[in-house]
Enzyme design. Sequence first.
Site, PDB file in Angstrom:
ATOM      1  N   HIS A  20      57.431 -20.198  44.326  1.00  0.00           N
ATOM      2  CA  HIS A  20      57.831 -21.510  44.803  1.00  0.00           C
ATOM      3  C   HIS A  20      59.166 -21.195  45.707  1.00  0.00           C
ATOM      4  CE1 HIS A  20      54.935 -23.642  42.381  1.00  0.00           C
ATOM      5  NE2 HIS A  20      54.973 -23.104  41.733  1.00  0.00           N
ATOM      6  N   ASP A  51      47.273 -19.541  35.519  1.00  0.00           N
ATOM      7  CA  ASP A  51      48.034 -20.590  35.845  1.00  0.00           C
ATOM      8  C   ASP A  51      47.270 -21.931  35.199  1.00  0.00           C
ATOM      9  OD1 ASP A  51      50.189 -21.985  36.771  1.00  0.00           O
ATOM     10  OD2 ASP A  51      49.566 -22.077  38.619  1.00  0.00           O
ATOM     11  N   GLU A  57      58.366 -21.446  34.610  1.00  0.00           N
ATOM     12  CA  GLU A  57      58.259 -21.563  36.011  1.00  0.00           C
ATOM     13  C   GLU A  57      59.245 -22.604  36.364  1.00  0.00           C
ATOM     14  OE1 GLU A  57      54.606 -21.867  39.047  1.00  0.00           O
ATOM     15  OE2 GLU A  57      54.435 -22.621  36.847  1.00  0.00           O
TER      16      GLU A  57
END
Length: 374
Positions: A187, A266, A123
């Site tokens: 993101h 997550d 990530e």
Amino acid sequence: MAGQLITGKIVTPEGVLDDGWIHVDGTRITAVGTGTPPAADRTTAAAWVVPGFIDIHCHGGGGAAFTSPNPDDIRTAVDTHTQHGTTTLLASLVSRPVPELVEQIAVLREHVTDGLIAGVHLEGPFLSAARCGAHDPAILMPPDRDSVAALLDAGPVRMVTLAPELDGAVDAVKQLVDGGSIAAVGHTDAIESLVLPAVDAGATVATHLFNGMRPLHHREPGPIGALLDDERVSVELIVDLVHLSPTIVRLAASHAGADRTVLVTDAISATGAGDGDYRLGELIVEVRDGVPTVQGGNSLAGSTLTMDAAFRNLVKACGLDIPAAVAATASRPADLLGLDTGRLAAGKTADVVLLDETLQVAGVLRRGEWVARG
């Protein structure tokens, strides 16, 4: 017939078998049926029988993170989630400088080889500073060919999340896909026109849709509208009832359907370890009442969710049925990763979760072996 039987309401690809059974021999499911089952060495009954959960976005648990160089920490994190029915997961790493990520991937490589985890999810660090969330903005960078190659060469990187508006992002998507990894969009502060080229290049996952991205607007759909509406993209949803409201979950899952909806946790190291202060990368995360936020702010920093809780929340709070929850927690993520799990069918790997009438975990079978319940 040798082996073992599991009986109950069996959720299969064809539907729910109310008076069902599955027969397991070794690491495989050998038969699935209804009515009178074959003889076996052991029989276990449950209210509901579903495939083992597959979490493609998980940072840790039990007080341990996948960034740790200590093998015991890696096992602790995996074991924490296995207790909650997760039989397969990707170890997610947060944004760090590329050389540091290369080292972390190398540590995780042996745990992939021994079957503890299915691979690594990066990530970052190719994320938008405007939507960085719990990622250190000082670390973030646009992707370049050498950096992407170094990460792919380091080990079993199965998925990489990036922001499509960054310079070089579309080329990076192609490079990732050519290298056998899933390219995910997340993101990001991109408008719709900047998201679509990344999908055209091969991006197939939306990292925690809605969270860490430009909001949906009726005149500018942004990443949420673009990713949710594109049939090529599977959408991750964090169904802890903190990141997303039940209404939003229901809208997204209904539009994406069973073929594109994927529940993820997550989860960070605080999962299963209680409130307190934890580290996520180099950032301090405060966990209060089970909700993690970056110290000194209100930005959510992952979750303390487990997959069984996500399954229950999807059914009980969001109103989806149990087959839809099975698809989102097992079948669809298995297909994304190309795994021989995720469905209760003859010939499949014997990853099975037993649930009681309230959908609490009553037993976990991983690769044909019962997991000791803590």
